[in-house]
Write a protein that holds these residues in place. Structure first.
Motif, PDB file in Angstrom:
ATOM      1  N   PHE A 174      -1.486  23.850  12.496  1.00 28.69           N
ATOM      2  CA  PHE A 174      -1.166  24.870  11.492  1.00 28.69           C
ATOM      3  C   PHE A 174      -1.395  24.440  10.046  1.00 28.69           C
ATOM      4  CE2 PHE A 174       2.656  22.515  12.570  1.00 28.69           C
ATOM      5  CZ  PHE A 174       3.149  22.141  11.325  1.00 28.69           C
ATOM      6  N   ALA A 175      -2.035  23.290   9.821  1.00 26.56           N
ATOM      7  CA  ALA A 175      -2.220  22.825   8.442  1.00 26.56           C
ATOM      8  C   ALA A 175      -3.431  21.904   8.342  1.00 26.56           C
ATOM      9  CB  ALA A 175      -0.965  22.090   7.972  1.00 26.56           C
ATOM     10  N   THR A 176      -3.872  21.699   7.117  1.00 24.86           N
ATOM     11  CA  THR A 176      -4.864  20.680   6.791  1.00 24.86           C
ATOM     12  C   THR A 176      -4.215  19.737   5.792  1.00 24.86           C
ATOM     13  OG1 THR A 176      -5.784  22.035   5.007  1.00 24.86           O
ATOM     14  CG2 THR A 176      -6.829  22.210   7.173  1.00 24.86           C
ATOM     15  N   TRP A 177      -4.819  18.561   5.588  1.00 23.92           N
ATOM     16  CA  TRP A 177      -4.222  17.635   4.652  1.00 23.92           C
ATOM     17  C   TRP A 177      -5.238  16.703   4.022  1.00 23.92           C
ATOM     18  CZ3 TRP A 177      -2.839  17.652   9.854  1.00 23.92           C
ATOM     19  CH2 TRP A 177      -3.230  16.548  10.631  1.00 23.92           C
ATOM     20  N   VAL A 178      -4.817  16.080   2.942  1.00 23.32           N
ATOM     21  CA  VAL A 178      -5.590  15.053   2.247  1.00 23.32           C
ATOM     22  C   VAL A 178      -4.698  13.826   2.121  1.00 23.32           C
ATOM     23  CG1 VAL A 178      -7.064  16.676   0.978  1.00 23.32           C
ATOM     24  CG2 VAL A 178      -4.926  15.894  -0.041  1.00 23.32           C
ATOM     25  N   ARG A 213       8.118   0.522   4.847  1.00 23.35           N
ATOM     26  CA  ARG A 213       9.077  -0.051   3.899  1.00 23.35           C
ATOM     27  C   ARG A 213       9.837   1.058   3.181  1.00 23.35           C
ATOM     28  NH1 ARG A 213       8.699  -5.156   1.492  1.00 23.35           N
ATOM     29  NH2 ARG A 213       7.905  -6.634   3.004  1.00 23.35           N
ATOM     30  N   GLU A 214       9.140   2.134   2.860  1.00 20.01           N
ATOM     31  CA  GLU A 214       9.733   3.311   2.226  1.00 20.01           C
ATOM     32  C   GLU A 214       9.173   4.542   2.926  1.00 20.01           C
ATOM     33  OE1 GLU A 214       8.929   3.398  -1.970  1.00 20.01           O
ATOM     34  OE2 GLU A 214       9.813   1.427  -2.294  1.00 20.01           O
ATOM     35  N   TRP A 215       9.980   5.597   3.003  1.00 19.73           N
ATOM     36  CA  TRP A 215       9.544   6.825   3.655  1.00 19.73           C
ATOM     37  C   TRP A 215      10.223   8.010   2.983  1.00 19.73           C
ATOM     38  CZ3 TRP A 215       5.735   8.323   6.594  1.00 19.73           C
ATOM     39  CH2 TRP A 215       5.798   9.564   7.223  1.00 19.73           C
ATOM     40  N   GLU A 216       9.427   8.886   2.393  1.00 24.51           N
ATOM     41  CA  GLU A 216       9.918  10.131   1.808  1.00 24.51           C
ATOM     42  C   GLU A 216       8.999  11.250   2.261  1.00 24.51           C
ATOM     43  OE1 GLU A 216      11.561   8.778  -2.537  1.00 24.51           O
ATOM     44  OE2 GLU A 216       9.392   9.028  -2.314  1.00 24.51           O
ATOM     45  N   CYS A 217       9.580  12.369   2.628  1.00 28.21           N
ATOM     46  CA  CYS A 217       8.785  13.542   2.957  1.00 28.21           C
ATOM     47  C   CYS A 217       9.625  14.779   2.657  1.00 28.21           C
ATOM     48  CB  CYS A 217       8.323  13.521   4.407  1.00 28.21           C
ATOM     49  SG  CYS A 217       9.639  13.411   5.624  1.00 28.21           S
ATOM     50  N   ALA A 218       8.958  15.831   2.194  1.00 24.82           N
ATOM     51  CA  ALA A 218       9.698  17.046   1.830  1.00 24.82           C
ATOM     52  C   ALA A 218       8.724  18.188   1.543  1.00 24.82           C
ATOM     53  CB  ALA A 218      10.570  16.802   0.606  1.00 24.82           C
ATOM     54  N   TRP A 219       9.293  19.390   1.544  1.00 26.38           N
ATOM     55  CA  TRP A 219       8.533  20.571   1.151  1.00 26.38           C
ATOM     56  C   TRP A 219       8.378  20.583  -0.361  1.00 26.38           C
ATOM     57  CZ3 TRP A 219       6.000  23.158   4.662  1.00 26.38           C
ATOM     58  CH2 TRP A 219       6.457  23.158   5.970  1.00 26.38           C
ATOM     59  N   ASN A 220       7.232  21.033  -0.825  1.00 25.37           N
ATOM     60  CA  ASN A 220       6.979  21.196  -2.251  1.00 25.37           C
ATOM     61  C   ASN A 220       7.903  22.295  -2.800  1.00 25.37           C
ATOM     62  OD1 ASN A 220       5.900  21.378  -4.797  1.00 25.37           O
ATOM     63  ND2 ASN A 220       3.928  22.183  -4.137  1.00 25.37           N
ATOM     64  N   ASN A 227       5.292  10.447   1.096  1.00 23.29           N
ATOM     65  CA  ASN A 227       5.133   9.319   0.188  1.00 23.29           C
ATOM     66  C   ASN A 227       5.726   8.113   0.910  1.00 23.29           C
ATOM     67  OD1 ASN A 227       5.001   7.537  -1.967  1.00 23.29           O
ATOM     68  ND2 ASN A 227       6.771   8.429  -3.002  1.00 23.29           N
ATOM     69  N   SER A 228       4.881   7.163   1.290  1.00 22.82           N
ATOM     70  CA  SER A 228       5.389   6.019   2.037  1.00 22.82           C
ATOM     71  C   SER A 228       4.790   4.721   1.511  1.00 22.82           C
ATOM     72  CB  SER A 228       5.096   6.180   3.531  1.00 22.82           C
ATOM     73  OG  SER A 228       3.710   6.269   3.770  1.00 22.82           O
ATOM     74  N   LEU A 229       5.419   3.633   1.914  1.00 26.76           N
ATOM     75  CA  LEU A 229       4.984   2.314   1.472  1.00 26.76           C
ATOM     76  C   LEU A 229       4.969   1.378   2.671  1.00 26.76           C
ATOM     77  CD1 LEU A 229       4.359   0.646  -1.160  1.00 26.76           C
ATOM     78  CD2 LEU A 229       6.757  -0.072  -1.060  1.00 26.76           C
ATOM     79  N   ILE A 287       0.852  -1.192   0.000  1.00 30.44           N
ATOM     80  CA  ILE A 287       0.000   0.000   0.000  1.00 30.44           C
ATOM     81  C   ILE A 287       0.885   1.238   0.000  1.00 30.44           C
ATOM     82  CG2 ILE A 287      -1.707   1.345   1.291  1.00 30.44           C
ATOM     83  CD1 ILE A 287      -2.754  -1.329   2.404  1.00 30.44           C
ATOM     84  N   ARG A 288       0.628   2.099  -0.955  1.00 30.61           N
ATOM     85  CA  ARG A 288       1.300   3.404  -1.032  1.00 30.61           C
ATOM     86  C   ARG A 288       0.420   4.383  -0.273  1.00 30.61           C
ATOM     87  NH1 ARG A 288       6.200   4.602  -1.985  1.00 30.61           N
ATOM     88  NH2 ARG A 288       6.232   3.089  -3.662  1.00 30.61           N
ATOM     89  N   HIS A 289       0.989   5.025   0.733  1.00 29.00           N
ATOM     90  CA  HIS A 289       0.275   6.000   1.574  1.00 29.00           C
ATOM     91  C   HIS A 289       0.806   7.384   1.209  1.00 29.00           C
ATOM     92  CE1 HIS A 289      -1.608   7.756   5.119  1.00 29.00           C
ATOM     93  NE2 HIS A 289      -0.434   8.177   5.557  1.00 29.00           N
ATOM     94  N   LEU A 290      -0.068   8.215   0.653  1.00 31.12           N
ATOM     95  CA  LEU A 290       0.296   9.555   0.191  1.00 31.12           C
ATOM     96  C   LEU A 290      -0.453  10.596   1.013  1.00 31.12           C
ATOM     97  CD1 LEU A 290      -0.211   8.722  -3.568  1.00 31.12           C
ATOM     98  CD2 LEU A 290       1.988   8.858  -2.387  1.00 31.12           C
ATOM     99  N   VAL A 291       0.254  11.623   1.429  1.00 30.33           N
ATOM    100  CA  VAL A 291      -0.363  12.704   2.204  1.00 30.33           C
ATOM    101  C   VAL A 291       0.153  14.033   1.674  1.00 30.33           C
ATOM    102  CG1 VAL A 291      -0.832  13.634   4.496  1.00 30.33           C
ATOM    103  CG2 VAL A 291      -0.273  11.200   4.245  1.00 30.33           C
ATOM    104  N   LEU A 292      -0.762  14.964   1.428  1.00 27.34           N
ATOM    105  CA  LEU A 292      -0.410  16.322   1.003  1.00 27.34           C
ATOM    106  C   LEU A 292      -0.919  17.303   2.049  1.00 27.34           C
ATOM    107  CD1 LEU A 292      -1.399  16.103  -2.759  1.00 27.34           C
ATOM    108  CD2 LEU A 292       0.879  15.840  -1.764  1.00 27.34           C
ATOM    109  N   PHE A 293      -0.044  18.174   2.495  1.00 25.45           N
ATOM    110  CA  PHE A 293      -0.365  19.147   3.541  1.00 25.45           C
ATOM    111  C   PHE A 293      -0.446  20.552   2.970  1.00 25.45           C
ATOM    112  CE2 PHE A 293       1.608  15.609   5.588  1.00 25.45           C
ATOM    113  CZ  PHE A 293       0.939  15.468   6.780  1.00 25.45           C
ATOM    114  N   LYS A 294      -1.435  21.302   3.416  1.00 19.01           N
ATOM    115  CA  LYS A 294      -1.597  22.710   3.051  1.00 19.01           C
ATOM    116  C   LYS A 294      -1.481  23.529   4.322  1.00 19.01           C
ATOM    117  CE  LYS A 294      -2.847  25.619  -0.254  1.00 19.01           C
ATOM    118  NZ  LYS A 294      -1.983  25.879  -1.375  1.00 19.01           N
TER     119      LYS A 294
END
Length: 97
Positions: free
Chosen positions: A87-91, A39-46, A59-61, A2-9
């Motif tokens: 301080f943020a919302t997300w999808v 299994r995988e973990w990536e996170c960063a500012w746009n 972006n995680s797995l 399962i790929r778990h994706l989260v976008l924060f505003k």
């Protein structure tokens, strides 16, 4: 898998240089080594500056639904996500790959 994706505003008036945002990003950066189900973990500012863009991404797995639930319930994840609630919302999207 399962790929778990989260976008924060970030909330209105909050920038990525805000102390809360910096602390929240640091908390997420550390999760990859703290949660064994990841299994995988990536996170960063746009890096793009467009009106429709979100500000931060994860972006995680994980192996399966049980691993996803273990990740979500993990105290380190709960603490990190709790910081972002201030301080943020997300999808999110969880997709089988």
């Amino acid at each position: 898998m399962i790929r778990h994706l989260v976008l924060f505003k970030l909330d209105e008036g909050v920038t990525k240089d805000d102390e809360r945002a910096l602390a929240g990003a640091k908390a997420f950066e550390e999760l990859g080594s703290l949660i064994p189900e990841l299994r995988e973990w990536e996170c960063a500012w746009n890096i793009t500056d467009r009106d429709i863009a979100y500000d931060y991404a994860i972006n995680s797995l994980v192996e399966d639904r049980a691993a996803l639930q273990a990740y979500i319930a993990h105290p380190a994840h709960q603490a990190a996500a709790g910081q972002w609630r201030e301080f943020a919302t997300w999808v999110i999207a969880d997709i089988e790959v």
